[in-house]
Design an enzyme around this catalytic site. Structure first.
Site, PDB file in Angstrom:
ATOM      1  N   LYS A 237      64.453  32.535 -47.242  1.00 46.58           N
ATOM      2  CA  LYS A 237      62.997  33.585 -46.840  1.00 46.58           C
ATOM      3  C   LYS A 237      64.465  34.769 -47.157  1.00 46.58           C
ATOM      4  O   LYS A 237      63.174  35.954 -47.521  1.00 46.58           O
ATOM      5  CB  LYS A 237      63.465  33.202 -45.155  1.00 46.58           C
ATOM      6  CG  LYS A 237      62.880  31.804 -44.831  1.00 46.58           C
ATOM      7  CD  LYS A 237      62.712  31.869 -43.380  1.00 46.58           C
ATOM      8  CE  LYS A 237      62.359  33.226 -42.750  1.00 46.58           C
ATOM      9  NZ  LYS A 237      62.806  32.805 -40.205  1.00 46.58           N
TER      10      LYS A 237
ATOM     11  N   GLY B 185      62.794  26.324 -31.576  1.00 46.51           N
ATOM     12  CA  GLY B 185      60.599  26.591 -32.287  1.00 46.51           C
ATOM     13  C   GLY B 185      60.071  24.920 -32.487  1.00 46.51           C
ATOM     14  O   GLY B 185      58.776  24.576 -32.637  1.00 46.51           O
ATOM     15  N   ARG B 186      61.605  23.741 -32.879  1.00 47.01           N
ATOM     16  CA  ARG B 186      61.205  22.892 -32.786  1.00 47.01           C
ATOM     17  C   ARG B 186      60.880  21.662 -31.735  1.00 47.01           C
ATOM     18  O   ARG B 186      60.691  21.234 -31.699  1.00 47.01           O
ATOM     19  CB  ARG B 186      61.664  22.200 -34.193  1.00 47.01           C
ATOM     20  CG  ARG B 186      63.667  21.850 -33.839  1.00 47.01           C
ATOM     21  CD  ARG B 186      64.234  21.752 -34.968  1.00 47.01           C
ATOM     22  NE  ARG B 186      66.308  22.200 -34.814  1.00 47.01           N
ATOM     23  CZ  ARG B 186      66.351  22.843 -34.826  1.00 47.01           C
ATOM     24  NH1 ARG B 186      65.912  23.765 -35.294  1.00 47.01           N
ATOM     25  NH2 ARG B 186      67.597  23.024 -34.453  1.00 47.01           N
TER      26      ARG B 186
ATOM     27  N   GLU C 155      55.058  34.731 -42.991  1.00 47.61           N
ATOM     28  CA  GLU C 155      54.361  33.139 -43.152  1.00 47.61           C
ATOM     29  C   GLU C 155      52.965  34.338 -42.204  1.00 47.61           C
ATOM     30  O   GLU C 155      51.631  34.157 -42.449  1.00 47.61           O
ATOM     31  CB  GLU C 155      54.459  32.371 -43.264  1.00 47.61           C
ATOM     32  CG  GLU C 155      55.430  32.167 -44.718  1.00 47.61           C
ATOM     33  CD  GLU C 155      56.825  32.506 -44.102  1.00 47.61           C
ATOM     34  OE1 GLU C 155      57.947  30.946 -44.659  1.00 47.61           O
ATOM     35  OE2 GLU C 155      57.403  32.730 -43.346  1.00 47.61           O
TER      36      GLU C 155
ATOM     37  N   GLU D  99      66.116  19.336 -40.325  1.00 45.28           N
ATOM     38  CA  GLU D  99      66.514  20.753 -39.565  1.00 45.28           C
ATOM     39  C   GLU D  99      67.430  20.916 -38.588  1.00 45.28           C
ATOM     40  O   GLU D  99      68.192  22.023 -38.279  1.00 45.28           O
ATOM     41  CB  GLU D  99      65.708  21.995 -38.704  1.00 45.28           C
ATOM     42  CG  GLU D  99      65.492  22.981 -38.807  1.00 45.28           C
ATOM     43  CD  GLU D  99      64.172  23.613 -38.893  1.00 45.28           C
ATOM     44  OE1 GLU D  99      63.354  24.701 -39.970  1.00 45.28           O
ATOM     45  OE2 GLU D  99      63.985  24.246 -37.573  1.00 45.28           O
TER      46      GLU D  99
ATOM     47  N   LYS E 150      57.746  34.122 -31.830  1.00 50.24           N
ATOM     48  CA  LYS E 150      58.168  35.344 -31.062  1.00 50.24           C
ATOM     49  C   LYS E 150      58.280  36.582 -30.715  1.00 50.24           C
ATOM     50  O   LYS E 150      57.993  36.612 -30.343  1.00 50.24           O
ATOM     51  CB  LYS E 150      59.790  33.846 -31.006  1.00 50.24           C
ATOM     52  CG  LYS E 150      60.298  34.293 -29.314  1.00 50.24           C
ATOM     53  CD  LYS E 150      61.816  34.216 -29.804  1.00 50.24           C
ATOM     54  CE  LYS E 150      61.859  32.107 -29.347  1.00 50.24           C
ATOM     55  NZ  LYS E 150      63.108  32.151 -29.287  1.00 50.24           N
TER      56      LYS E 150
ATOM     57  N   HIS F 294      50.523  -0.787 -48.573  1.00 48.64           N
ATOM     58  CA  HIS F 294      50.055  -0.325 -49.918  1.00 48.64           C
ATOM     59  C   HIS F 294      50.535   1.129 -50.415  1.00 48.64           C
ATOM     60  O   HIS F 294      49.483   1.143 -51.654  1.00 48.64           O
ATOM     61  CB  HIS F 294      47.785  -0.354 -49.672  1.00 48.64           C
ATOM     62  CG  HIS F 294      47.578  -1.552 -49.134  1.00 48.64           C
ATOM     63  ND1 HIS F 294      47.775  -2.541 -49.372  1.00 48.64           N
ATOM     64  CD2 HIS F 294      47.686  -1.730 -47.614  1.00 48.64           C
ATOM     65  CE1 HIS F 294      47.155  -3.768 -48.666  1.00 48.64           C
ATOM     66  NE2 HIS F 294      47.012  -2.914 -47.693  1.00 48.64           N
TER      67      HIS F 294
END
Length: 544
Positions: A507, A270-271, A214, A356, A208, A387
């Site tokens: 961060k 964002g999520r 990153e 979050e 954005k 399993h």
């Protein structure tokens, strides 16, 4: 801002007392005493059928939980979100991911303006661009058709598009390849570009602000990789990079044509964003029609939340069950177990969505909560998990409420195996609920010394969520179901589900330490002894 402390309500206190009575009851007893239980506690929401009968609740439990929802203002919070009120109070923002899937003739007012036309203007631009890539009309700098799309993002800018791409892989354009880069570990980008031809590769940079460290670090290295294939010709960037951003200045400085920049809004977290321009890679993959079908699925669950009475409202009931387990029976985790390989990234997506959002320890007024909030969410597809960790779910000392997600049909050529897959899901739900008593184990012929080991306590709660097939619409419904569950739980706990200050400190420190690692003579003793020692080990390794 003040908010109701749920633990001080009469409903909460009644639930504390009720838990002492109901907590020891076994699902075997509950089913034996109530022959209509399975029918009464199975609900429909759009195309989903949700069986909540295998939960450790009675009708009285549900009534008390509904009282708690009423006393904590859940209905008001739902309406405030849909109405565009700034319920993200710490950032002063509206929470309107629901506007991303609004119908063209809907009206959602923010600051006096209807935002729906803007949403559809971006969707139309995305559709036009997607069609150019899918048809081969968009070509690279040397005139070659695009064969591979690489999405560069992180968090919601990666987890959402990646999850949905994998879930809807049956819809993906057969002549296009898609790869996703999020980790700042250079191995992620190296693996994603391995074997690719720069002339046939398109990068989508999703940030954005166009400053996410990153994402921009990976984007710069991707640009270097591209330019190496074009002998440094910077003009190539504009034909091989597009941006999902609102920072035109930074996008242009990177070399991207701002005509190929797709924006979104501050009221999209964002999520919650992959239905926006963040989903550009997904729209290219599945096409605009399937993307809009997915949006219609979201919209149908939005309508269910807003219009269905709470006693039949599936996201509300799921949220209340989660509160019951987290706060009154003391179960700290929640497993999501999709019996569909194409949903292999769905649990990871829900980890961000839930943890979050509701991983908070302060109420809206800033006071410390006196009760547990968000659960630890995790999971893997069945039957792989059977399993691995199902041993702990069945016989461990920690009770783990679970969602088992399944589909009634599959692609025609997968039908025989799908029957076995579905059988496994139904069997696990039955085994978790009812277990196997010592008497049943002994009657089956087990040696006396093995009876304790082969006994299954049962009474492990689960929800079974069914749909006919994993279509784009059904995926939208599933995601919206969990989004609204998170909203309702946050409303009950009196927390802000829509900020994420918890990610900021790490961060900021990472930036500081990164600068120190890049310095020829870093200042000593800026941190604690452990951190300083780790920094020193890294610096010594680089100089040896």
């Amino acid at each position: 801002m003040t908010t109701t402390d749920p633990s001080q309500t009469s409903a909460w206190q009644a639930l504390v007392a009720h838990a002492e009575q109901v907590g020891p009851m076994h699902l075997r007893e509950l089913f034996a005493a109530d022959t209509d239980r399975a029918t009464r506690l199975t609900f429909d929401a759009a195309d989903l059928t949700v069986d909540m009968s295998k939960h450790r609740v009675t009708d009285q439990t549900i009534r008390l939980l509904l009282d708690l929802a009423a006393q904590t203002g859940v209905a008001d919070k739902i309406e405030a979100m849909f109405s565009g009120e700034p319920i993200n109070s710490t950032e002063g923002r509206e929470v309107l991911h629901t506007a991303l899937r609004a119908a063209p003739d809907d009206s959602i007012i923010v600051d006096g303006e209807n935002v729906v036309p803007d949403v559809h203007e971006v969707l139309d631009r995305m559709a036009a661009f997607s069609e150019r890539v899918r048809s081969g009309d968009w070509v690279g700098h040397s005139g070659s058709r695009i064969r591979t799309v690489v999405n560069i993002g992180i968090g919601g800018s990666d987890l959402g598009p990646l999850m949905a791409f994998r879930a809807l892989s049956a819809e993906v354009h057969p002549n296009l390849d898609f790869r996703f880069v999020s980790n700042i570990d250079p191995a992620n980008l190296l693996d994603a570009t391995a074997g690719l031809d720069p002339a046939e590769t398109l990068f989508i940079v999703a940030s954005k602000t166009f400053t996410t460290i990153e994402t921009l670090t990976n984007a710069r290295h991707a640009r270097d990789w591209l330019l190496a294939g074009y002998d440094g010709d910077a003009a190539a960037v504009a034909k091989h990079f597009v941006a999902v951003s609102t920072n035109a200045e930074q996008v242009e400085a990177f070399g991207i044509d701002t005509n190929n920049m797709f924006g979104f809004w501050d009221w999209v977290g964002g999520r919650y964003s992959f239905e926006s321009a963040i989903g550009l890679s997904l729209m290219i993959a599945i096409g605009a029609d399937s993307f809009h079908e997915m949006l219609s699925g979201f919209r149908s669950m939005d309508q269910h939340l807003r219009s269905t009475p709470f006693d039949h409202n599936v996201p509300v009931l799921a949220a209340l069950l989660g509160v019951w387990y987290r706060n009154f029976l003391g179960f700290p985790t929640h497993a999501v177990l999709p019996y569909a390989q194409r949903l292999d990234r769905f649990p990871a997506y829900l980890q961000q969505l839930d943890m979050e959002s509701n991983g908070k320890s302060n109420r809206l007024d800033g006071s410390r909560v006196g009760y547990d909030t968000g659960p630890i969410v995790w999971g893997e597809p069945g039957t792989n998990g059977q399993h691995a960790f199902y041993q702990l779910i069945h016989q461990g000392t920690t009770i783990i409420p679970s969602d088992l997600i399944g589909f009634l049909s599959a692609d025609e050529d997968l039908a025989p195996q799908h029957e076995l897959l579905f059988a496994n899901m139904v069997a696990q739900a039955e085994a978790l609920a009812f277990g196997k008593t010592p008497e049943e184990v002994a009657e089956a012929g087990s040696a006396p010394d093995l009876v304790p080991h082969r006994t299954f306590e049962g009474n492990r709660p689960s929800t079974v969520i069914l749909a006919k097939a994993l279509t784009p619409s059904v995926l939208g419904q599933l995601v919206a179901f969990y989004e609204h569950k998170v909203l309702v739980q946050g409303a009950i706990w009196g927390i802000n589900s829509f900020d994420q200050w918890g990610v900021e400190l790490g961060k900021a420190l990472a930036t500081q330490i990164g600068n120190e690692l890049g310095s020829a003579s870093p200042e000593p003793d800026k941190h604690d002894a452990s951190t300083n020692a780790l920094i020193e080990m890294f610096l010594n390794a680089g100089s040896s």
